[in-house]
Design an enzyme around this catalytic site. Structure first.
Site, PDB file in Angstrom:
ATOM      1  N   HIS A 139       3.367   6.771  -6.932  1.00 52.94           N
ATOM      2  CA  HIS A 139       2.661   7.982  -7.372  1.00 52.94           C
ATOM      3  C   HIS A 139       3.607   9.190  -7.280  1.00 52.94           C
ATOM      4  O   HIS A 139       3.550  10.106  -8.102  1.00 52.94           O
ATOM      5  CB  HIS A 139       1.429   8.176  -6.469  1.00 52.94           C
ATOM      6  CG  HIS A 139       0.342   9.037  -7.024  1.00 52.94           C
ATOM      7  ND1 HIS A 139      -0.727   9.425  -6.267  1.00 52.94           N
ATOM      8  CD2 HIS A 139       0.139   9.603  -8.236  1.00 52.94           C
ATOM      9  CE1 HIS A 139      -1.533  10.178  -6.999  1.00 52.94           C
ATOM     10  NE2 HIS A 139      -1.027  10.308  -8.193  1.00 52.94           N
ATOM     11  N   HIS A 169       1.692   4.563  -2.875  1.00 55.52           N
ATOM     12  CA  HIS A 169       1.843   6.023  -2.746  1.00 55.52           C
ATOM     13  C   HIS A 169       3.211   6.446  -3.272  1.00 55.52           C
ATOM     14  O   HIS A 169       3.348   7.450  -3.963  1.00 55.52           O
ATOM     15  CB  HIS A 169       1.761   6.442  -1.280  1.00 55.52           C
ATOM     16  CG  HIS A 169       0.390   6.396  -0.686  1.00 55.52           C
ATOM     17  ND1 HIS A 169      -0.695   7.021  -1.253  1.00 55.52           N
ATOM     18  CD2 HIS A 169      -0.064   5.823   0.457  1.00 55.52           C
ATOM     19  CE1 HIS A 169      -1.752   6.832  -0.474  1.00 55.52           C
ATOM     20  NE2 HIS A 169      -1.403   6.103   0.562  1.00 55.52           N
ATOM     21  N   HIS A 179       0.833  -1.209   0.000  1.00 56.56           N
ATOM     22  CA  HIS A 179       0.000   0.000   0.000  1.00 56.56           C
ATOM     23  C   HIS A 179       0.871   1.264   0.000  1.00 56.56           C
ATOM     24  O   HIS A 179       0.732   2.132  -0.868  1.00 56.56           O
ATOM     25  CB  HIS A 179      -0.926  -0.001   1.222  1.00 56.56           C
ATOM     26  CG  HIS A 179      -1.754   1.246   1.372  1.00 56.56           C
ATOM     27  ND1 HIS A 179      -3.091   1.293   1.054  1.00 56.56           N
ATOM     28  CD2 HIS A 179      -1.431   2.494   1.780  1.00 56.56           C
ATOM     29  CE1 HIS A 179      -3.551   2.514   1.264  1.00 56.56           C
ATOM     30  NE2 HIS A 179      -2.555   3.271   1.705  1.00 56.56           N
ATOM     31  N   GLU A 180       1.756   1.338   0.974  1.00 60.62           N
ATOM     32  CA  GLU A 180       2.569   2.554   1.091  1.00 60.62           C
ATOM     33  C   GLU A 180       3.466   2.714  -0.129  1.00 60.62           C
ATOM     34  O   GLU A 180       3.746   3.829  -0.568  1.00 60.62           O
ATOM     35  CB  GLU A 180       3.389   2.537   2.388  1.00 60.62           C
ATOM     36  CG  GLU A 180       2.548   2.555   3.661  1.00 60.62           C
ATOM     37  CD  GLU A 180       1.494   3.658   3.698  1.00 60.62           C
ATOM     38  OE1 GLU A 180       1.731   4.726   3.108  1.00 60.62           O
ATOM     39  OE2 GLU A 180       0.425   3.434   4.301  1.00 60.62           O
TER      40      GLU A 180
HETATM   41 ZN   LIG Z   1      -2.616   5.325   2.074  1.00 57.56          ZN
END
Ligand SMILES: [Zn+2]
Length: 727
Positions: A519, A516, A512-513
Site C-alpha cells: 500500500h 501494508h 500481512h505486514e
Molecule cells: Zn496491520
C-alpha cells in the site's frame, strides 16, 4: 498492524485524520524557541536531520544518527515548521489553493525527517535515553499540532478555500486534499471559541502525556512480569528451541541458569500450547493477565481510567456525544452505532463456535481424567491436542517448511511478482538502526526502481510487541520523494547458526505486514497528506489482511513451503491437513478479537458525564453486557495492556480489524471470480485501490473496484462461522 502515530504533524500528514488525538497545549513556542535555535545554529547544521539525506531514496543515515541528535532536531523541526506556517497564515495575498494548501503540504520537512526515524527507533529499538526524549517531546509535539490546527488566521484561509472549492476547478486529488485537511482542522477544534480552544489544548496535552506514560509503563510491566523459573521440570513440554530461548532470556537478564518466559503483547502466550504442568501454565497466564495490574509504579489502571475520561471531555467540547462518535465521523463506518452493530451481529456466531470448541476441549480433559473445568490457561494446550486428534497435525511437523528467508523471497516477494510484476534486490549499502535488519530495493514491472523495503523481524526486549509497518520516507510527487518502508515483527530469533523456522501464524503475519508495505510502495500521490497508507483506520487494514490470502494460494504456497534441509515440497497430505485445520479454533480467535474490539468501543462510548470508571469493573460489565464474557475466552488484550487503544492511536478503532477482514475476504472472492493470481487482476487492484492512497472517498473507491459494497458472507464462510453451530 500499521503503527498509527499519536505524534503526527497535522497539516502535512493525513494520519492526522485517523490517529491523532489532537493534542495539546498552550504556548505557541515561536519566540523563545527561535532564540534558542539561533544560539545553537552551528551545532544544528551538523545535525544529521538538518538537511535532506543524500542517501538513495533519502533514506535516514542511521550510521550517522546518534541518540543525542533526535531531541534538538525535533525542537528545531517544530520551530522551522511554525515559522513556515506563520508565513502562510500572515500572507498578505488573498488565500489560494497554492499559497495555503500546497504551502502547508511543503512545510515541516525537517520535522518529518526526524519523526519518521524517531518513531521507528522508539517503536522497535528503544532505550532509556530515547524514552526520556519521547516523554519530554510528546506533549510539545502535541502542542505543536494544536498551534497549527488552532491558529485562527490559518483556519480562516482554509475555510475560504473550502467554501470556494466548487468554483476553483481543482483536479480531483487537490479537491480531496481541501476536504480532508478542512475536516482535520474542524475535528481538531478549529471552529471553537478561544476559551474552548484553551480547554481543548489542556486536555490534549494531558492525554498525550498519559498515553506516552501508558506505553512506557506497559513496556516495563511486560518485561517485569515475565515468570522466572528455576526448576526445568516445571517447563516440561517445551521444545528445545523454546527452552533455549528461555535460557537465553535468563542470561540476558542476569538470571544465569534460570529460565525466563518473556511475555508477548497478547493475553495468550505461545508456550501455553506446550507446557504440560498445569500450575506453570496458570502462573504464565496470570503473569500475562495481571502484568499491568500489580499495584506498582507500572500499574496502568489509573492512567487508562483518566484517559477515558479525558477523551470523553474532548469529544464533548467538539460537540460529539462521545469520543467514538468524534473519531468515526471521517471513517468508512461513519458512526459508532454502525461499528457496534456490525460487531454485535458477530457475537452469536463467534460465541456459539467457541462454546462448541470448548466442549471438544472439555471432552479431552475428562477423557484424561483431568477432573477440572477448562480455564483460559488450558485452552491452547488442549486445543493443540484436539487439533492433533482431529487433524493429526503438529506445529513442529510444519515449521521446517517455513524457513524465514525462503518464506520472504519465495512466498511474500513471489506473490508480489506474480500479481504486480515486482522484483527485489537486497542492498547492503543502506544503513540500518539494528544489525538484524535487511534492506531490499523494489523494482517495478518495467524494471524502474520504485521503493526501499526494510525488514526488522526478530523479537527483542527493547522492541514493542506485535508487528507493524511504517514509512521512513513518505511518497509524494510534490516533494519528489519515493517510498521508504519498513516491516517490524517479533519472530523468535534462532540461536547462532540455526535456521529461523516460522509457525504458519508467523508466515501469515509476514504476508500481512507486507500488504501494508505494498500500500505504501504503490503510493502514487501528489500530496503527502493523501499518500499511501494515510487512509482511515477502518480501511488501512484492508490491503494487509487481503495480502494474507496469498499465503495459502496453492501456487504461492507450493513455491515457498519447502523443507529447509531437503528442499522437498510439503507433502500433499500435510498440505491438506493444514488446510482443514485452517478453520480450527476460529471460534476462540474471533471471540477474543470481538471481545477486545467491543471493550475498546465501550470505553470510548462513555459520555463526559459518566463518572471515573474502575477499570476492572468496567471491563467485566462491558463484556457481560455484550454477551461475550466466556470465562475461558478472555479478550485478546485486556484494558490495562491494550496498547492499540491507549498508546497507538487505535482508540475507538480496534473494530477496524474486523471491518477490514470483511473487506479483505470480500475482495479475495472478487479476485477468485476473475481467475485469482493473475497480473491482470493485480494491475487493476493496484490502479484502482493500492496506488490511490486517500485520494477519494474510500467506500466509493472500494465499490468502483469491486462492483458492489462489501458483503459479510465471505468473512463468515472463511472463518468457518457460516454453518449452523452445533448445540
Ligand atoms: Zn496491520
Amino acid at each position: 498492524m500499521l503503527r498509527l502515530r499519536t505524534i503526527v504533524i497535522a497539516t502535512t500528514m493525513a494520519l492526522a485524520a485517523c490517529s491523532q488525538q489532537p493534542n495539546e497545549a498552550a504556548n505557541p513556542p515561536a519566540p523563545a524557541a527561535s532564540v534558542a535555535a539561533a544560539s545553537s545554529t552551528t551545532a544544528m547544521t551538523s545535525n544529521p536531520f538538518y538537511s535532506a539525506s543524500t542517501l538513495p531514496f533519502q533514506a535516514p543515515p542511521f550510521d550517522k544518527i546518534k541518540d543525542a541528535d533526535y531531541q534538538p532536531a525535533i525542537e528545531e523541526g517544530m520551530r522551522q515548521q511554525l515559522t513556515e506556517i506563520e508565513k502562510i497564515a500572515n500572507d498578505p495575498a488573498a488565500p489560494t489553493f497554492e499559497n495555503t494548501f500546497v504551502a502547508m503540504e511543503k512545510s515541516g520537512a525537517m520535522l518529518h525527517r526526524v519523526m519518521a526515524a524517531f518513531n521507528a527507533v522508539t517503536g522497535a529499538n528503544t532505550n532509556d535515553t530515547l524514552q526520556k526524549v519521547q516523554d519530554q517531546e510528546a506533549p510539545k509535539l502535541a502542542a505543536h499540532e494544536d498551534a497549527i490546527h488552532l491558529d485562527g488566521k490559518l483556519f480562516q484561509r482554509v475555510q475560504t478555500i473550502y467554501d470556494q472549492r466548487d468554483t476553483l476547478k481543482l483536479d480531483p486529488e487537490s479537491a480531496r486534499l481541501v476536504e480532508v485537511v478542512y475536516k482535520n482542522f474542524v475535528h481538531a477544534g478549529a471552529k471553537l471559541s478561544d476559551a474552548d480552544k484553551a480547554k481543548l489544548k489542556d486536555l490534549n496535552k494531558e492525554e498525550s502525556t498519559l498515553s506516552t506514560a501508558f506505553t512506557n509503563k506497559l513496556l516495563a510491566a511486560t518485561k517485569d512480569a515475565a515468570p522466572v523459573i528455576a526448576d526445568k521440570a516445571q517447563l516440561a513440554g517445551l521444545s528445545d528451541a523454546e527452552l533455549a530461548a528461555a535460557a537465553q532470556a535468563g542470561k540476558e537478564r542476569k538470571q544465569d541458569g534460570k529460565y525466563v518466559l518473556t511475555l508477548q503483547n497478547t493475553t495468550q502466550q505461545p508456550e501455553l500450547q506446550d507446557l504440560t504442568d498445569r500450575a506453570t501454565r496458570q502462573a504464565l497466564f496470570e503473569a500475562s493477565w495481571t502484568r499491568a495490574e500489580r499495584g506498582d509504579a507500572n500499574d496502568t489502571r489509573k492512567t487508562i481510567e483518566r484517559l477515558a475520561q479525558i477523551r470523553a471531555e474532548q469529544a464533548k467540547l467538539l460537540g460529539y456525544p462521545d469520543y467514538a462518535a468524534w473519531k468515526l465521523d471521517d471513517q468508512m463506518a461513519k458512526t459508532p452505532e454502525t461499528a457496534l452493530k456490525f460487531m454485535q451481529d458477530l457475537v452469536p456466531a463467534v460465541t456459539a463456535r467457541a462454546k462448541t470448541e470448548a466442549g471438544d476441549i472439555q471432552a479431552v480433559i475428562d477423557q484424561q481424567h483431568g477432573d477440572f473445568k477448562l480455564a483460559p490457561w488450558d485452552w491452547n494446550f488442549y486445543a493443540e491436542q484436539v487439533r492433533k486428534a482431529k487433524f493429526d497435525l503438529d506445529e513442529n511437523q510444519i515449521k521446517p517448511y517455513f524457513e524465514l528467508d525462503n518464506v520472504l523471497q519465495n512466498g511474500v516477494f513471489y506473490a508480489a511478482n506474480q500479481l504486480y510484476g515486482l522484483t527485489f534486490k537486497e542492498r547492503h549499502d543502506i544503513p540500518v538502526y539494528q544489525p538484524d535488519m535487511r534492506v531490499f530495493e523494489v523494482f517495478d514491472k518495467d524494471g524502474k526502481s520504485l521503493a526501499l523495503f526494510y525488514t526488522d523481524y526478530f523479537k527483542r526486549d527493547n522492541k514493542g510487541g506485535g508487528a507493524w509497518m511504517d514509512n521512513l520516507v513518505t511518497q509524494s510527487k510534490l516533494l519528489g520523494s519515493k517510498p521508504v518502508i519498513f516491516n517490524v515483527c517479533n519472530f523468535s530469533k534462532p540461536a547462532a547458526g540455526q535456521p529461523a523456522l516460522l509457525s504458519f501464524d508467523d508466515v501469515t503475519t509476514m504476508f500481512h505486514e507486507f500488504g501494508h508495505a505494498l500500500h505504501g510502495i504503490f503510493a502514487d500521490e501528489q500530496y503527502p497528506t493523501l499518500s499511501g497508507t494515510n487512509t482511515a483506520r477502518d480501511f488501512v487494514e484492508f490491503p494487509s489482511q487481503f495480502n494474507e490470502h496469498w499465503a495459502t494460494d496453492p501456487k504461492v504456497f507450493a513455491h515457498y513451503a519447502k523443507n529447509y534441509q531437503t528442499g522437498e515440497p510439503m507433502p500433499q497430505a500435510l498440505v491438506d491437513k493444514m488446510k482443514k485445520a485452517g478453520k480450527f479454533n476460529k471460534g476462540y480467535d474471533m471471540t477474543e478479537l470481538v471481545a477486545a474490539a467491543l471493550l475498546d468501543m465501550n470505553w470510548h462510548m462513555l459520555g463526559a458525564d459518566a463518572p471515573l470508571q474502575d477499570a476492572d469493573q468496567f471491563e467485566a460489565a462491558a463484556l457481560k453486557k455484550d454477551g461475550i464474557d466466556l470465562s475461558y475466552v478472555p479478550p485478546r488484550y485486556r484494558s490495562s495492556y491494550f496498547q492499540h487503544i491507549w498508546g497507538n492511536g487505535y482508540a475507538a478503532g480496534y473494530y477496524a480489524y474486523l471491518w477490514t477482514q470483511m473487506l479483505a475476504d470480500d475482495a479475495f472472492i472478487g479476485f477468485k471470480e476473475h481467475g485469482g493470481l493473475t497480473r491482470e487482476n493485480g494491475d487493476r487492484f493496484r490502479a484502482m485501490v493500492l496506488s490511490r492512497g486517500n485520494t477519494e472517498e474510500l467506500a466509493k473507491m472500494y465499490r468502483d473496484w469491486r462492483g458492489h459494497d462489501p458483503e459479510i458472507e465471505p468473512m463468515l464462510e472463511n472463518r468457518g462461522l457460516k454453518d449452523a453451530p452445533k448445540p
